[in-house]
Design a protein around this motif. Structure first.
Motif, PDB file in Angstrom:
ATOM      1  N   GLU A   1       0.835  -1.211   0.000  1.00  0.00           N
ATOM      2  CA  GLU A   1       0.000   0.000   0.000  1.00  0.00           C
ATOM      3  C   GLU A   1       0.867   1.257   0.000  1.00  0.00           C
ATOM      4  O   GLU A   1       0.531   2.239  -0.653  1.00  0.00           O
ATOM      5  CB  GLU A   1      -0.962   0.004   1.191  1.00  0.00           C
ATOM      6  CG  GLU A   1      -2.051  -1.043   1.098  1.00  0.00           C
ATOM      7  CD  GLU A   1      -2.871  -0.953  -0.194  1.00  0.00           C
ATOM      8  OE1 GLU A   1      -3.266   0.170  -0.580  1.00  0.00           O
ATOM      9  OE2 GLU A   1      -3.110  -2.001  -0.815  1.00  0.00           O
TER      10      GLU A   1
ATOM     11  N   TYR B   1       3.875   1.395  -1.317  1.00  0.00           N
ATOM     12  CA  TYR B   1       4.432   1.442  -2.671  1.00  0.00           C
ATOM     13  C   TYR B   1       3.443   2.108  -3.623  1.00  0.00           C
ATOM     14  O   TYR B   1       3.818   2.943  -4.439  1.00  0.00           O
ATOM     15  CB  TYR B   1       4.770   0.038  -3.179  1.00  0.00           C
ATOM     16  CG  TYR B   1       6.018  -0.571  -2.618  1.00  0.00           C
ATOM     17  CD1 TYR B   1       6.891   0.143  -1.806  1.00  0.00           C
ATOM     18  CD2 TYR B   1       6.335  -1.884  -2.899  1.00  0.00           C
ATOM     19  CE1 TYR B   1       8.041  -0.435  -1.300  1.00  0.00           C
ATOM     20  CE2 TYR B   1       7.490  -2.473  -2.401  1.00  0.00           C
ATOM     21  CZ  TYR B   1       8.332  -1.744  -1.598  1.00  0.00           C
ATOM     22  OH  TYR B   1       9.471  -2.321  -1.108  1.00  0.00           O
ATOM     23  N   LYS B   2       2.172   1.727  -3.524  1.00  0.00           N
ATOM     24  CA  LYS B   2       1.153   2.303  -4.406  1.00  0.00           C
ATOM     25  C   LYS B   2       1.080   3.815  -4.249  1.00  0.00           C
ATOM     26  O   LYS B   2       1.050   4.546  -5.233  1.00  0.00           O
ATOM     27  CB  LYS B   2      -0.219   1.696  -4.099  1.00  0.00           C
ATOM     28  CG  LYS B   2      -0.352   0.248  -4.477  1.00  0.00           C
ATOM     29  CD  LYS B   2      -1.729  -0.280  -4.118  1.00  0.00           C
ATOM     30  CE  LYS B   2      -1.850  -1.760  -4.435  1.00  0.00           C
ATOM     31  NZ  LYS B   2      -3.220  -2.246  -4.316  1.00  0.00           N
ATOM     32  N   GLU B   3       1.047   4.281  -3.011  1.00  0.00           N
ATOM     33  CA  GLU B   3       0.958   5.724  -2.756  1.00  0.00           C
ATOM     34  C   GLU B   3       2.215   6.447  -3.213  1.00  0.00           C
ATOM     35  O   GLU B   3       2.141   7.543  -3.776  1.00  0.00           O
ATOM     36  CB  GLU B   3       0.679   5.992  -1.273  1.00  0.00           C
ATOM     37  CG  GLU B   3      -0.688   5.524  -0.824  1.00  0.00           C
ATOM     38  CD  GLU B   3      -1.827   6.063  -1.685  1.00  0.00           C
ATOM     39  OE1 GLU B   3      -1.847   7.289  -1.960  1.00  0.00           O
ATOM     40  OE2 GLU B   3      -2.698   5.273  -2.091  1.00  0.00           O
TER      41      GLU B   3
ATOM     42  N   LYS C   1       2.178   6.654  -7.071  1.00  0.00           N
ATOM     43  CA  LYS C   1       1.220   7.674  -7.513  1.00  0.00           C
ATOM     44  C   LYS C   1       1.765   9.077  -7.282  1.00  0.00           C
ATOM     45  O   LYS C   1       1.643   9.936  -8.157  1.00  0.00           O
ATOM     46  CB  LYS C   1      -0.126   7.490  -6.807  1.00  0.00           C
ATOM     47  CG  LYS C   1      -0.885   6.269  -7.296  1.00  0.00           C
ATOM     48  CD  LYS C   1      -2.321   6.235  -6.828  1.00  0.00           C
ATOM     49  CE  LYS C   1      -2.448   6.025  -5.349  1.00  0.00           C
ATOM     50  NZ  LYS C   1      -3.840   5.818  -4.908  1.00  0.00           N
TER      51      LYS C   1
ATOM     52  N   PHE D   1      -4.163   5.452 -13.406  1.00  0.00           N
ATOM     53  CA  PHE D   1      -3.830   4.538 -12.322  1.00  0.00           C
ATOM     54  C   PHE D   1      -4.865   3.419 -12.282  1.00  0.00           C
ATOM     55  O   PHE D   1      -6.043   3.680 -12.105  1.00  0.00           O
ATOM     56  CB  PHE D   1      -3.835   5.249 -10.973  1.00  0.00           C
ATOM     57  CG  PHE D   1      -2.850   6.376 -10.840  1.00  0.00           C
ATOM     58  CD1 PHE D   1      -1.656   6.382 -11.533  1.00  0.00           C
ATOM     59  CD2 PHE D   1      -3.118   7.439  -9.998  1.00  0.00           C
ATOM     60  CE1 PHE D   1      -0.745   7.417 -11.394  1.00  0.00           C
ATOM     61  CE2 PHE D   1      -2.216   8.478  -9.850  1.00  0.00           C
ATOM     62  CZ  PHE D   1      -1.026   8.465 -10.542  1.00  0.00           C
TER      63      PHE D   1
ATOM     64  N   VAL E   1      -5.358   0.800  -9.886  1.00  0.00           N
ATOM     65  CA  VAL E   1      -4.894   0.301  -8.583  1.00  0.00           C
ATOM     66  C   VAL E   1      -5.330  -1.139  -8.327  1.00  0.00           C
ATOM     67  O   VAL E   1      -4.685  -1.844  -7.552  1.00  0.00           O
ATOM     68  CB  VAL E   1      -5.329   1.232  -7.424  1.00  0.00           C
ATOM     69  CG1 VAL E   1      -4.612   2.563  -7.510  1.00  0.00           C
ATOM     70  CG2 VAL E   1      -6.822   1.431  -7.399  1.00  0.00           C
TER      71      VAL E   1
ATOM     72  N   ASP F   1      -2.622  -2.834 -10.202  1.00  0.00           N
ATOM     73  CA  ASP F   1      -1.308  -2.276  -9.861  1.00  0.00           C
ATOM     74  C   ASP F   1      -0.517  -1.833 -11.090  1.00  0.00           C
ATOM     75  O   ASP F   1       0.647  -2.194 -11.272  1.00  0.00           O
ATOM     76  CB  ASP F   1      -0.486  -3.264  -9.024  1.00  0.00           C
ATOM     77  CG  ASP F   1      -1.067  -3.448  -7.637  1.00  0.00           C
ATOM     78  OD1 ASP F   1      -1.566  -2.461  -7.061  1.00  0.00           O
ATOM     79  OD2 ASP F   1      -1.017  -4.577  -7.130  1.00  0.00           O
TER      80      ASP F   1
ATOM     81  N   TYR G   1       0.443   1.793 -13.291  1.00  0.00           N
ATOM     82  CA  TYR G   1       0.473   3.249 -13.154  1.00  0.00           C
ATOM     83  C   TYR G   1       1.204   3.837 -14.355  1.00  0.00           C
ATOM     84  O   TYR G   1       2.327   3.438 -14.656  1.00  0.00           O
ATOM     85  CB  TYR G   1       1.192   3.621 -11.852  1.00  0.00           C
ATOM     86  CG  TYR G   1       0.623   2.880 -10.660  1.00  0.00           C
ATOM     87  CD1 TYR G   1      -0.395   3.426  -9.899  1.00  0.00           C
ATOM     88  CD2 TYR G   1       1.081   1.601 -10.318  1.00  0.00           C
ATOM     89  CE1 TYR G   1      -0.943   2.738  -8.826  1.00  0.00           C
ATOM     90  CE2 TYR G   1       0.535   0.904  -9.244  1.00  0.00           C
ATOM     91  CZ  TYR G   1      -0.467   1.479  -8.509  1.00  0.00           C
ATOM     92  OH  TYR G   1      -1.023   0.800  -7.457  1.00  0.00           O
TER      93      TYR G   1
END
Length: 110
Positions: free
Chosen positions: A4, A6-8, A11, A33, A35, A38, A40
């Protein structure tokens, strides 16, 4: 780091690059994105005179807990930004490099 986070982080890096982009009013910088899967992306869309502009600048995926950089059209380098933000080198894969060449980097091979 957790996925989580990593995702933020991904982005925020892409959003930063999309804001710093060209002053060319005929070419738009867009981000996408996905999500759930996964993925981007940041890309350019537009026209320069009679010439069509469309191209992916950044493409990043998260696969099996690792950040795969599939396309990096930045000057600073997405991997460098991730490392600076605290992502271990063992969690970054340069997907745009061949599997053979990845073993010569300090990053993950896949």
């Amino acid at each position: 780091m957790e996925i989580e986070k990593y995702k933020e982080l991904i982005k925020s890096i892409i959003e930063k690059h999309s804001q710093c982009d060209s002053d060319d009013c005929e070419v738009e910088t867009q981000i996408a994105f996905d999500v759930d899967r996964d993925r981007y992306l940041m890309f350019h869309v537009g026209w320069r005179g009679e010439r069509r502009v469309f191209g992916c600048v950044i493409h990043i995926e998260i696969r099996e807990g690792k950040i795969w950089i599939q396309r990096d059209g930045t000057e600073v380098g997405i991997a460098n930004e991730l490392i600076e933000a605290g992502v271990p080198k063992s969690d970054i894969v340069l997907g745009y490099r061949s599997p053979y060449m990845r073993k010569f980097t300090e990053l993950a091979v896949g």
